[in-house]
Write a protein that holds these residues in place. Sequence first.
Motif, short mmCIF file in Angstrom:
data_model
loop_
_atom_site.label_atom_id
_atom_site.label_comp_id
_atom_site.label_asym_id
_atom_site.label_seq_id
_atom_site.Cartn_x
_atom_site.Cartn_y
_atom_site.Cartn_z
N VAL A 1 0.84 -1.21 0.00
CA VAL A 1 0.00 0.00 0.00
C VAL A 1 0.87 1.26 0.00
CG1 VAL A 1 -1.67 1.34 1.33
CG2 VAL A 1 -1.97 -1.12 1.10
N ALA A 2 1.96 1.21 0.75
CA ALA A 2 2.86 2.38 0.83
C ALA A 2 3.45 2.72 -0.54
CB ALA A 2 3.99 2.10 1.82
N ASN A 3 3.68 1.68 -1.36
CA ASN A 3 4.11 1.86 -2.76
C ASN A 3 5.30 2.81 -2.90
OD1 ASN A 3 4.08 1.47 -5.52
ND2 ASN A 3 2.55 3.04 -5.90
N GLN A 4 6.34 2.52 -2.14
CA GLN A 4 7.53 3.38 -2.20
C GLN A 4 8.22 3.32 -3.57
OE1 GLN A 4 9.91 2.22 1.16
NE2 GLN A 4 8.66 3.38 2.61
N ALA A 5 8.00 2.23 -4.30
CA ALA A 5 8.61 2.11 -5.63
C ALA A 5 7.81 2.86 -6.70
CB ALA A 5 8.73 0.63 -6.01
N ARG A 6 6.66 3.44 -6.27
CA ARG A 6 5.79 4.20 -7.18
C ARG A 6 5.37 3.37 -8.40
NH1 ARG A 6 5.26 9.29 -5.56
NH2 ARG A 6 6.82 10.21 -4.17
N LEU A 7 4.91 2.20 -8.13
CA LEU A 7 4.43 1.32 -9.19
C LEU A 7 3.08 1.80 -9.71
CD1 LEU A 7 5.22 -2.13 -7.50
CD2 LEU A 7 6.56 -1.01 -9.29
N PRO A 8 2.71 1.44 -10.93
CA PRO A 8 1.36 1.76 -11.42
C PRO A 8 0.31 1.15 -10.51
CG PRO A 8 2.77 0.94 -13.19
CD PRO A 8 3.52 0.72 -11.92
N ILE A 9 -0.83 1.82 -10.37
CA ILE A 9 -1.86 1.38 -9.43
C ILE A 9 -2.35 -0.03 -9.75
CG2 ILE A 9 -3.79 2.38 -10.72
CD1 ILE A 9 -3.33 2.20 -6.85
N GLU A 10 -2.39 -0.40 -11.03
CA GLU A 10 -2.83 -1.75 -11.41
C GLU A 10 -1.91 -2.81 -10.81
OE1 GLU A 10 -4.44 1.12 -14.32
OE2 GLU A 10 -2.40 0.72 -13.54
N LYS A 11 -0.60 -2.52 -10.82
CA LYS A 11 0.36 -3.47 -10.27
C LYS A 11 0.27 -3.53 -8.75
CE LYS A 11 5.00 -5.21 -11.01
NZ LYS A 11 6.24 -5.08 -11.81
N VAL A 12 0.00 -2.38 -8.13
CA VAL A 12 -0.17 -2.35 -6.68
C VAL A 12 -1.34 -3.24 -6.27
CG1 VAL A 12 -0.79 -0.89 -4.70
CG2 VAL A 12 0.83 -0.05 -6.43
N PHE A 13 -2.47 -3.10 -6.96
CA PHE A 13 -3.64 -3.93 -6.65
C PHE A 13 -3.36 -5.40 -6.90
CE2 PHE A 13 -6.37 -0.10 -6.61
CZ PHE A 13 -7.19 -0.42 -5.54
N LEU A 14 -2.63 -5.70 -7.95
CA LEU A 14 -2.31 -7.09 -8.28
C LEU A 14 -1.46 -7.72 -7.18
CD1 LEU A 14 -2.76 -9.17 -10.55
CD2 LEU A 14 -0.54 -8.47 -11.50
N GLN A 15 -0.44 -7.01 -6.72
CA GLN A 15 0.41 -7.52 -5.64
C GLN A 15 -0.37 -7.66 -4.34
OE1 GLN A 15 3.87 -5.05 -5.19
NE2 GLN A 15 4.80 -5.70 -7.12
N TYR A 16 -1.23 -6.68 -4.07
CA TYR A 16 -2.03 -6.72 -2.85
C TYR A 16 -2.97 -7.92 -2.87
CZ TYR A 16 -4.55 -4.82 1.20
OH TYR A 16 -5.10 -4.64 2.45
N GLU A 17 -3.61 -8.13 -4.01
CA GLU A 17 -4.56 -9.24 -4.16
C GLU A 17 -3.88 -10.58 -3.94
OE1 GLU A 17 -8.07 -10.57 -7.26
OE2 GLU A 17 -6.37 -9.41 -8.02
N GLN A 18 -2.72 -10.78 -4.55
CA GLN A 18 -2.00 -12.05 -4.41
C GLN A 18 -1.62 -12.30 -2.95
OE1 GLN A 18 -1.46 -14.52 -6.65
NE2 GLN A 18 -0.72 -15.61 -4.85
N THR A 19 -1.15 -11.26 -2.27
CA THR A 19 -0.76 -11.40 -0.87
C THR A 19 -1.98 -11.64 0.02
OG1 THR A 19 1.09 -9.91 -1.31
CG2 THR A 19 0.59 -10.36 0.99
N LEU A 20 -3.11 -11.03 -0.34
CA LEU A 20 -4.35 -11.23 0.41
C LEU A 20 -4.80 -12.68 0.32
CD1 LEU A 20 -6.50 -9.70 2.06
CD2 LEU A 20 -7.73 -9.28 -0.08
#
Length: 322
Positions: free
Chosen positions: A209-228
């Motif tokens: 969520v902090a997204n320090q790497a400033r990834l595109p929002i689609e990739k942030v959601f994808l990573q969050y979903e997989q970890t969830l």
Amino acid sequence: MWRYAKPTVVVSECLGFSPCRYNGDQLNDEVVQKLAPFVQFIPICPEVRIGLGTPRETIRLVKEDERIRLIQPSTGTDVTEQMNQFSVSFLTQVSNVDGFILKSRSPSCGIKDVKIYSSKQKGPAAGKGSGMFAEHVLRMFAHKAVEEEGRLTNFVIREHFLTKLFTLALFREVKQTKSHHRLVEFHAEHKYLFMAYHQQKLKQLGNIVANQARLPIEKVFLQYEQTLYELFARRSRRNSNINVCQHMIGYFKNELSGEEKRYVHELLEKYRAGKLPLSSVTTVIRSWAIRYQNEYLLKQRYFQPYPESLLDVTDSGKGRDY
């Protein structure tokens, strides 16, 4: 107070939707009936859908040359390919589903403990496994909320299933917004729920969520979903829930009397011993959050991860465990 998403759930059609069992019966399942106002059901009977009709001669799983076949012993008909083709076709079309409730011990829908025979003829079962449709479900949707109706009579299993189902459905809604702000809110509301499931995964989700790497929002959601999905791979443990409750009690260390502190810790010990449901403790903590107007705690979905009308501490007695 909380708004809940409406999960989409694929359900075995014989569980209250149609008299489509092999003998023409319909089962009126209590959990399915209670869920009906809160979810979008997609009823399905794989056996009817591949043309077996109702009523019909029974089918069974038969192991032949190390391969599992789906056979109708009375006619000798092999419907393996029809079931496999239907399963893949149907499941590909329901990609946004949040969960499954399938008929236990069914050669098509049973998730586990389905009898596997060594021949088409009468004889004892040689082993147990998953129904043919259910096997495709587990292959494609194991990360979703998947259960048999029989197992949902167990309080602990039902609690985990409902928590996972409604949380994943809400995340799916948030994901569709592509809003980082909504993701931050979702994560904050679920902090203590996620802590109860897996502290390490909670930390990983926070970093995403902090997204320090400033990834595109689609990739942030994808990573969050997989970890969830990884976080919900197993149910929360008793010690983890006790740890969460102790964290929340800490918010009131300066407000509570010694007697109040002793009382809640007595409740925690009874929960630790399996003599009380977790709700006996969380109800007290939530009442303190209301009394002392702790807005952060009052927003925590840990207190009520799914609609209150579905809360039921009754249990089948099999593996009773509050």
